[in-house]
Design a protein around this motif. Structure first.
Motif, PDB file in Angstrom:
ATOM      1  N   VAL A 130      -4.142  73.539 113.471  1.00 12.28           N
ATOM      2  CA  VAL A 130      -3.821  72.918 112.187  1.00 12.28           C
ATOM      3  C   VAL A 130      -4.710  71.693 112.009  1.00 12.28           C
ATOM      4  O   VAL A 130      -4.905  70.918 112.953  1.00 12.28           O
ATOM      5  CB  VAL A 130      -2.328  72.519 112.113  1.00 12.28           C
ATOM      6  CG1 VAL A 130      -2.047  71.657 110.891  1.00 12.28           C
ATOM      7  CG2 VAL A 130      -1.443  73.763 112.069  1.00 12.28           C
ATOM      8  N   ALA A 131      -5.236  71.519 110.794  1.00  9.16           N
ATOM      9  CA  ALA A 131      -6.080  70.371 110.487  1.00  9.16           C
ATOM     10  C   ALA A 131      -5.269  69.081 110.504  1.00  9.16           C
ATOM     11  O   ALA A 131      -4.052  69.075 110.298  1.00  9.16           O
ATOM     12  CB  ALA A 131      -6.732  70.560 109.124  1.00  9.16           C
ATOM     13  N   MET A 132      -5.961  67.988 110.734  1.00  5.81           N
ATOM     14  CA  MET A 132      -5.332  66.673 110.808  1.00  5.81           C
ATOM     15  C   MET A 132      -5.990  65.731 109.811  1.00  5.81           C
ATOM     16  O   MET A 132      -7.126  65.944 109.385  1.00  5.81           O
ATOM     17  CB  MET A 132      -5.475  66.105 112.221  1.00  5.81           C
ATOM     18  CG  MET A 132      -4.919  67.017 113.299  1.00  5.81           C
ATOM     19  SD  MET A 132      -5.385  66.436 114.945  1.00  5.81           S
ATOM     20  CE  MET A 132      -5.073  67.941 115.892  1.00  5.81           C
ATOM     21  N   GLY A 133      -5.265  64.695 109.439  1.00  2.00           N
ATOM     22  CA  GLY A 133      -5.847  63.621 108.646  1.00  2.00           C
ATOM     23  C   GLY A 133      -6.142  63.961 107.205  1.00  2.00           C
ATOM     24  O   GLY A 133      -7.030  63.368 106.594  1.00  2.00           O
ATOM     25  N   GLY A 134      -5.423  64.900 106.638  1.00  4.73           N
ATOM     26  CA  GLY A 134      -5.598  65.191 105.221  1.00  4.73           C
ATOM     27  C   GLY A 134      -6.596  66.276 104.892  1.00  4.73           C
ATOM     28  O   GLY A 134      -6.731  66.664 103.730  1.00  4.73           O
ATOM     29  N   SER A 135      -7.325  66.791 105.885  1.00  8.69           N
ATOM     30  CA  SER A 135      -8.252  67.895 105.622  1.00  8.69           C
ATOM     31  C   SER A 135      -7.481  69.162 105.271  1.00  8.69           C
ATOM     32  O   SER A 135      -6.391  69.414 105.803  1.00  8.69           O
ATOM     33  CB  SER A 135      -9.113  68.151 106.863  1.00  8.69           C
ATOM     34  OG  SER A 135      -9.845  69.353 106.735  1.00  8.69           O
ATOM     35  N   ASP A 136      -8.067  69.980 104.372  1.00 10.76           N
ATOM     36  CA  ASP A 136      -7.393  71.242 104.042  1.00 10.76           C
ATOM     37  C   ASP A 136      -7.608  72.312 105.115  1.00 10.76           C
ATOM     38  O   ASP A 136      -6.944  73.353 105.116  1.00 10.76           O
ATOM     39  CB  ASP A 136      -7.854  71.766 102.673  1.00 10.76           C
ATOM     40  CG  ASP A 136      -9.358  72.022 102.596  1.00 10.76           C
ATOM     41  OD1 ASP A 136     -10.015  72.172 103.653  1.00 10.76           O
ATOM     42  OD2 ASP A 136      -9.882  72.076 101.470  1.00 10.76           O
ATOM     43  N   GLY A 137      -8.551  72.079 106.033  1.00  6.16           N
ATOM     44  CA  GLY A 137      -8.754  73.012 107.139  1.00  6.16           C
ATOM     45  C   GLY A 137      -9.389  74.329 106.763  1.00  6.16           C
ATOM     46  O   GLY A 137      -9.485  75.229 107.611  1.00  6.16           O
ATOM     47  N   LEU A 138      -9.827  74.481 105.535  1.00  3.56           N
ATOM     48  CA  LEU A 138     -10.408  75.761 105.111  1.00  3.56           C
ATOM     49  C   LEU A 138     -11.725  76.029 105.839  1.00  3.56           C
ATOM     50  O   LEU A 138     -12.501  75.109 106.067  1.00  3.56           O
ATOM     51  CB  LEU A 138     -10.630  75.746 103.596  1.00  3.56           C
ATOM     52  CG  LEU A 138      -9.354  75.694 102.745  1.00  3.56           C
ATOM     53  CD1 LEU A 138      -9.705  75.520 101.276  1.00  3.56           C
ATOM     54  CD2 LEU A 138      -8.536  76.964 102.956  1.00  3.56           C
ATOM     55  N   PRO A 139     -11.971  77.262 106.225  1.00  2.00           N
ATOM     56  CA  PRO A 139     -11.262  78.506 105.872  1.00  2.00           C
ATOM     57  C   PRO A 139     -10.092  78.850 106.796  1.00  2.00           C
ATOM     58  O   PRO A 139      -9.514  79.924 106.669  1.00  2.00           O
ATOM     59  CB  PRO A 139     -12.355  79.553 106.012  1.00  2.00           C
ATOM     60  CG  PRO A 139     -13.217  79.037 107.107  1.00  2.00           C
ATOM     61  CD  PRO A 139     -13.237  77.548 106.950  1.00  2.00           C
ATOM     62  N   GLY A 140      -9.733  77.989 107.727  1.00  2.00           N
ATOM     63  CA  GLY A 140      -8.623  78.261 108.630  1.00  2.00           C
ATOM     64  C   GLY A 140      -9.051  78.128 110.068  1.00  2.00           C
ATOM     65  O   GLY A 140     -10.247  78.035 110.375  1.00  2.00           O
ATOM     66  N   PRO A 141      -8.093  78.140 110.988  1.00  2.36           N
ATOM     67  CA  PRO A 141      -8.410  77.874 112.392  1.00  2.36           C
ATOM     68  C   PRO A 141      -9.125  79.044 113.065  1.00  2.36           C
ATOM     69  O   PRO A 141      -9.037  80.187 112.636  1.00  2.36           O
ATOM     70  CB  PRO A 141      -7.029  77.643 113.017  1.00  2.36           C
ATOM     71  CG  PRO A 141      -6.096  78.464 112.175  1.00  2.36           C
ATOM     72  CD  PRO A 141      -6.652  78.356 110.776  1.00  2.36           C
ATOM     73  N   THR A 142      -9.831  78.712 114.115  1.00  2.00           N
ATOM     74  CA  THR A 142     -10.410  79.706 115.013  1.00  2.00           C
ATOM     75  C   THR A 142      -9.836  79.464 116.402  1.00  2.00           C
ATOM     76  O   THR A 142      -9.554  78.331 116.773  1.00  2.00           O
ATOM     77  CB  THR A 142     -11.949  79.573 115.072  1.00  2.00           C
ATOM     78  OG1 THR A 142     -12.285  78.206 115.353  1.00  2.00           O
ATOM     79  CG2 THR A 142     -12.593  79.994 113.772  1.00  2.00           C
ATOM     80  N   ASP A 143      -9.654  80.537 117.154  1.00  2.00           N
ATOM     81  CA  ASP A 143      -9.097  80.405 118.496  1.00  2.00           C
ATOM     82  C   ASP A 143     -10.186  79.944 119.467  1.00  2.00           C
ATOM     83  O   ASP A 143     -11.312  80.463 119.462  1.00  2.00           O
ATOM     84  CB  ASP A 143      -8.516  81.737 118.960  1.00  2.00           C
ATOM     85  CG  ASP A 143      -7.900  81.626 120.339  1.00  2.00           C
ATOM     86  OD1 ASP A 143      -6.752  81.172 120.436  1.00  2.00           O
ATOM     87  OD2 ASP A 143      -8.598  81.962 121.325  1.00  2.00           O
ATOM     88  N   ALA A 144      -9.842  78.987 120.316  1.00  2.00           N
ATOM     89  CA  ALA A 144     -10.844  78.379 121.195  1.00  2.00           C
ATOM     90  C   ALA A 144     -11.511  79.401 122.107  1.00  2.00           C
ATOM     91  O   ALA A 144     -12.737  79.470 122.208  1.00  2.00           O
ATOM     92  CB  ALA A 144     -10.206  77.263 122.024  1.00  2.00           C
ATOM     93  N   TRP A 145     -10.702  80.222 122.795  1.00  2.00           N
ATOM     94  CA  TRP A 145     -11.301  81.103 123.807  1.00  2.00           C
ATOM     95  C   TRP A 145     -11.944  82.336 123.202  1.00  2.00           C
ATOM     96  O   TRP A 145     -12.909  82.875 123.758  1.00  2.00           O
ATOM     97  CB  TRP A 145     -10.288  81.413 124.913  1.00  2.00           C
ATOM     98  CG  TRP A 145     -10.132  80.187 125.762  1.00  2.00           C
ATOM     99  CD1 TRP A 145      -9.118  79.274 125.741  1.00  2.00           C
ATOM    100  CD2 TRP A 145     -11.103  79.684 126.688  1.00  2.00           C
ATOM    101  NE1 TRP A 145      -9.390  78.246 126.597  1.00  2.00           N
ATOM    102  CE2 TRP A 145     -10.593  78.469 127.202  1.00  2.00           C
ATOM    103  CE3 TRP A 145     -12.339  80.128 127.138  1.00  2.00           C
ATOM    104  CZ2 TRP A 145     -11.289  77.704 128.142  1.00  2.00           C
ATOM    105  CZ3 TRP A 145     -13.041  79.373 128.075  1.00  2.00           C
ATOM    106  CH2 TRP A 145     -12.510  78.179 128.555  1.00  2.00           C
ATOM    107  N   ILE A 146     -11.477  82.786 122.038  1.00  2.00           N
ATOM    108  CA  ILE A 146     -12.191  83.861 121.342  1.00  2.00           C
ATOM    109  C   ILE A 146     -13.557  83.336 120.867  1.00  2.00           C
ATOM    110  O   ILE A 146     -14.587  84.012 121.006  1.00  2.00           O
ATOM    111  CB  ILE A 146     -11.361  84.398 120.168  1.00  2.00           C
ATOM    112  CG1 ILE A 146     -10.153  85.178 120.696  1.00  2.00           C
ATOM    113  CG2 ILE A 146     -12.211  85.284 119.259  1.00  2.00           C
ATOM    114  CD1 ILE A 146      -9.225  85.671 119.623  1.00  2.00           C
TER     115      ILE A 146
END
Length: 306
Positions: free
Chosen positions: A40-56
């Protein structure tokens, strides 16, 4: 002093963006590409296009890079069971030809756990400690032997402890500000201790705690690598520094006080002060992943002076 690129993809970056930055990291001869482990994004960012998994992500980068080290700063122990996590990291180490470094932390951001249905236990640190014992124990088990573990939170019975990573051992990174338990775990399990987003004075105090804990555990204090993670905002002029600060929603004076900001010479000088207290690696937190000219400037005018 080694410079490593550290990204925060939860703020808004897809795999293609991360691949572009990782390839620039390699082409510009930085030491490593690391990423956070958040959903999840922090500090007001919309985080688009969405999260990516670290190990993938790191598995993909393992096949598309050749030299740079790859790792997490840091994997959250709350996200994954320790047995499957040991398999994931070992597999990525093999996919990379032995270039993985494994940062592990207890997990802390309650909102991302709620957002994706991940339990957020009260006793996170105890689970984190058991995960360290299990993951490193699985990797250290000789082929043909089995690994068992009985803890309060996790139990493993007769695990074949496979697959094995290429590296023996995989470098383990532990970091944080805790004054007692964190240094103890670093002394017991880590090859590197990282102090994130801290002043020279706070870093020096924590490095000394870790050094003392290592010696109490029967290790030489210098067996560990000591490192810092600091936000980077470098410009060839005051206007360029201000532009880069505005792009990441920060103030220049704050960045100069708390990170590595300013002209290349200013940044080289501050890195030198971290070197004086024992740091030999700096993780440059790069928040604008579209600004590859920033990496080029750091490589040309900062890294070249170290």
């Amino acid at each position: 002093m080694k410079l490593r690129i550290f990204t925060e993809p939860q703020q808004g970056a897809d795999y293609d963006t991360l691949l572009t930055v990782a390839k620039a990291t390699e082409d510009l001869e930085f030491d490593a590409f690391f990423r956070s482990d958040h959903y999840v994004a922090m500090g007001g960012s919309d985080g688009l296009p969405g999260p990516t998994d670290a190990w993938i992500t790191l598995a993909g980068l393992a096949r598309e890079t050749r030299r740079i080290r790859l790792g997490t700063l840091v994997t959250a122990a709350t996200f994954r069971l320790p047995g499957p996590l040991a398999i994931q990291v070992a597999q990525v180490d093999r996919m990379s030809g032995g270039r993985v470094e494994f940062g592990l932390g207890s997990g802390w951001y309650a909102e991302e756990h709620a957002a994706y249905g991940i339990p957020f236990p009260q006793d996170k640190f105890a689970r984190f400690e058991e995960q360290l014992a299990i993951v490193t124990g699985l990797w250290a088990t000789k082929p043909g032997d089995t690994f068992s573990f009985t803890g309060k939170h996790y139990q493993l019975t007769d695990s074949p402890a496979l697959p094995k990573p290429v590296q023996d051992p995989v470098p383990v990174l532990i970091g944080g500000h805790g004054a007692t338990r964190t240094p103890r775990l670093a002394a017991q399990y880590a090859s590197e201790f990282n102090m994130p987003f801290a002043s020279l004075e706070a870093s020096a105090r924590q490095f000394e705690r870790v050094r003392a804990a290592a010696e109490s555990y029967g290790r030489r204090a210098d067996d560990l690598v000591y490192s810092n993670a600091l936000v980077a905002c470098v410009g060839s002029s005051d206007a360029e520094v201000a532009r880069r600060a505005a792009a990441i929603g920060r103030e220049v004076d704050e960045l100069k006080a708390n990170g590595l900001a300013g002209s290349p010479d200013e940044v080289v000088d501050k890195i030198g002060r971290y070197a004086e207290i024992g740091a030999s690696r700096i993780y440059l937190q790069i928040l604008d992943l579209d600004d590859l000219a920033h990496l080029e400037l750091i490589a040309d005018k900062v890294k070249s002076q170290l």
